[in-house]
Design a protein around this motif. Structure first.
Motif, short mmCIF file in Angstrom:
data_model
loop_
_atom_site.label_atom_id
_atom_site.label_comp_id
_atom_site.label_asym_id
_atom_site.label_seq_id
_atom_site.Cartn_x
_atom_site.Cartn_y
_atom_site.Cartn_z
N MET A 1 0.82 -1.21 0.00
CA MET A 1 0.00 0.00 0.00
C MET A 1 0.86 1.26 0.00
O MET A 1 0.58 2.23 -0.69
N ILE A 2 1.96 1.21 0.76
CA ILE A 2 2.78 2.41 0.89
C ILE A 2 3.60 2.68 -0.38
O ILE A 2 4.17 3.75 -0.55
N PHE A 3 3.62 1.70 -1.29
CA PHE A 3 4.41 1.87 -2.51
C PHE A 3 3.61 2.47 -3.66
O PHE A 3 4.03 2.42 -4.81
N GLN A 4 2.45 3.05 -3.34
CA GLN A 4 1.72 3.82 -4.33
C GLN A 4 2.54 5.05 -4.71
O GLN A 4 3.14 5.70 -3.85
N PRO A 5 2.59 5.41 -6.01
CA PRO A 5 3.42 6.56 -6.43
C PRO A 5 3.11 7.85 -5.68
O PRO A 5 4.02 8.59 -5.29
N ALA A 6 1.81 8.15 -5.50
CA ALA A 6 1.44 9.39 -4.81
C ALA A 6 1.90 9.37 -3.35
O ALA A 6 2.34 10.40 -2.82
N ILE A 7 1.80 8.21 -2.70
CA ILE A 7 2.24 8.10 -1.31
C ILE A 7 3.75 8.30 -1.21
O ILE A 7 4.24 9.01 -0.32
N ILE A 8 4.48 7.70 -2.12
CA ILE A 8 5.93 7.86 -2.12
C ILE A 8 6.30 9.33 -2.32
O ILE A 8 7.18 9.87 -1.64
N ALA A 9 5.59 10.01 -3.24
CA ALA A 9 5.86 11.42 -3.49
C ALA A 9 5.57 12.27 -2.26
O ALA A 9 6.35 13.17 -1.91
N ALA A 63 7.21 25.80 -0.44
CA ALA A 63 6.29 25.86 -1.59
C ALA A 63 5.84 24.45 -1.97
O ALA A 63 4.69 24.23 -2.38
N LEU A 64 6.73 23.48 -1.81
CA LEU A 64 6.39 22.09 -2.08
C LEU A 64 5.30 21.60 -1.13
O LEU A 64 4.42 20.82 -1.51
N GLN A 65 5.33 22.09 0.11
CA GLN A 65 4.30 21.72 1.07
C GLN A 65 2.93 22.27 0.68
O GLN A 65 1.90 21.66 0.99
N LEU A 66 2.91 23.41 0.00
CA LEU A 66 1.64 23.96 -0.45
C LEU A 66 0.98 23.01 -1.46
O LEU A 66 -0.23 22.77 -1.42
N ALA A 67 1.78 22.47 -2.37
CA ALA A 67 1.25 21.55 -3.37
C ALA A 67 0.89 20.20 -2.75
O ALA A 67 0.01 19.50 -3.26
N ALA A 68 1.56 19.85 -1.65
CA ALA A 68 1.34 18.54 -1.03
C ALA A 68 -0.07 18.39 -0.47
O ALA A 68 -0.61 17.28 -0.43
N LEU A 70 -2.89 19.46 -1.82
CA LEU A 70 -3.74 19.05 -2.93
C LEU A 70 -3.50 17.59 -3.30
O LEU A 70 -4.44 16.83 -3.52
N LEU A 71 -2.24 17.19 -3.33
CA LEU A 71 -1.90 15.81 -3.67
C LEU A 71 -2.41 14.84 -2.61
O LEU A 71 -2.87 13.74 -2.94
N ASN A 75 -4.95 11.94 -3.55
CA ASN A 75 -4.57 10.55 -3.33
C ASN A 75 -5.59 9.82 -2.47
O ASN A 75 -5.93 8.66 -2.75
N ALA A 76 -6.10 10.50 -1.43
CA ALA A 76 -7.11 9.87 -0.58
C ALA A 76 -8.36 9.53 -1.38
O ALA A 76 -8.98 8.47 -1.19
N GLU A 77 -8.73 10.41 -2.29
CA GLU A 77 -9.89 10.16 -3.13
C GLU A 77 -9.64 8.99 -4.09
O GLU A 77 -10.49 8.12 -4.26
N LYS A 78 -8.46 8.96 -4.71
CA LYS A 78 -8.16 7.90 -5.66
C LYS A 78 -8.07 6.53 -5.00
O LYS A 78 -8.38 5.51 -5.62
N MET A 79 -7.66 6.49 -3.73
CA MET A 79 -7.49 5.22 -3.03
C MET A 79 -8.78 4.70 -2.41
O MET A 79 -8.80 3.62 -1.83
#
Length: 337
Positions: A1-9, A63-68, A70-71, A75-79
């Motif tokens: 489960m943790i190896f989902q691309p979005a989770i890794i990102a 700034a990366l945290q701002l985008a995180a 949304l991701l 990701n929660a919706e996709k999973m």
């Protein structure tokens, strides 16, 4: 489960943030203790050069945290299809006890990072960098929250088990649920609409007033920051109590996450993105206002503050317009004339 691309990102982004803050902490302490812009010593010159490096790095990381944020929600919706009982992101976040705390921590980091970036921006434009000590002290204060957010997120992802039966959004936002979200969902439509449009209208009016330079004594900046926070809370309550009902065309479906689903045209993103952006800009206006009287910032802070106020005004106006369009095109009738 943790190896989902979005989770890794997401985990990499959090780890990068924590490592960057850990690496910058000793430098921050050195700046707080030894910074002296009037000195021409070799140590001061080294501090100034390293400040450029660390400020650029931290700007990128925050700034990366701002985008995180949304991701994380995306990701929660996709999973949601991976867990029994989950119909949307709510089910995914309810798989274990760390889901919603991780989301709330990310939202808090989003707004705090936006305010720090605003302070860093005005400081970097001044000739004497008057806020160097302040912004690095604030960074040290922000570090524990960022670390806690990363730890909570890691615990949440490590605790995702496909064999867990989770609960759907109906149980969380139903009238009988003992939660603040359920209480907001139970608000009658008409009072909720007054609160929704009244708070957004107040935020837009204050942002326009401040943006046109009419509020020169600083009170309008703090009023805008307070109105932005109130507008954010009132808008979330409005989405729970009546906007979502119009989107779903169902009088009992109050979920603020299902509007992110493709069957509803991803309408939630059009609503949430300008809301979060406007709120962050409004809060940032209040964050930089205490420094407006510093000599080298007297021209910089008002100009940047007006720019932020324009972003806030447009963002809140767009949020109200999008919500109104959702209501207008719906076939549901909540209020009889």
């Amino acid at each position: 489960m943790i190896f989902q691309p979005a989770i890794i990102a997401l985990l990499l982004a959090s780890a990068l943030c924590v490592l960057a803050l850990a690496a910058s902490a000793p430098f921050a302490l050195e700046v707080i203790r030894r910074w002296d812009i009037t000195s021409g010593s070799e140590r001061q010159l080294q501090l100034e050069r390293r400040t450029y490096l660390f400020s650029t790095l931290l700007t990128f990381v925050l700034a990366l945290q701002l985008a995180a944020v949304l991701l994380f929600v995306f990701n929660a919706e996709k999973m949601s299809g991976m867990f029994v009982g989950a119909m949307c992101a709510v089910g995914t976040l309810n798989v274990n006890a760390f889901g919603f705390p991780a989301l709330n921590a990310k939202i808090a980091v989003f707004f705090l990072a936006a305010m720090w970036l605003a302070i860093n921006h005005v400081d970097s434009r001044a000739r004497d960098y008057p806020l160097v000590r302040i912004k690095y002290a604030l960074l040290l204060a922000l570090a524990p929250l960022l670390a806690a957010s990363a730890w909570t997120e890691l615990q949440y992802f490590l605790g995702l088990k496909a064999d867990v039966i989770t609960s759907c959004c109906g149980s969380l936002f139903s009238a009988g649920s003992p939660t603040l979200a359920a209480e907001a969902s139970a608000l009658p439509p008409l009072p909720a609409m007054w609160l929704f449009y009244g708070s957004l209208g107040a935020a837009i009016a204050l942002a326009a007033w401040h943006g046109h330079g009419r509020g020169r004594n600083g009170r309008s900046a703090y009023a805008l920051a307070a109105a932005s926070a109130l507008g954010f809370g009132a808008t979330i309550a409005g989405i729970l109590s009546f906007v979502s009902l119009y989107v779903y065309e169902h009088p009992n479906h109050h979920c603020p996450f299902c509007i992110l689903k493709p069957e509803y045209g991803y309408q939630g993103y059009w609503l949430y993105v300008p809301l979060f952006g406007a709120t962050a800009a409004g809060l940032a206006v209040g964050a930089i206002q205490p420094f407006a009287r510093i000599e080298s910032l007297r021209e910089i802070v008002p100009g940047f503050s007006r720019h932020l106020a324009a972003i806030a005004a447009n963002g809140f106006a767009l949020t109200a317009a999008i919500a109104t369009a959702m209501i207008w095109q719906s076939r549901l009738i909540l209020i009889e004339h």
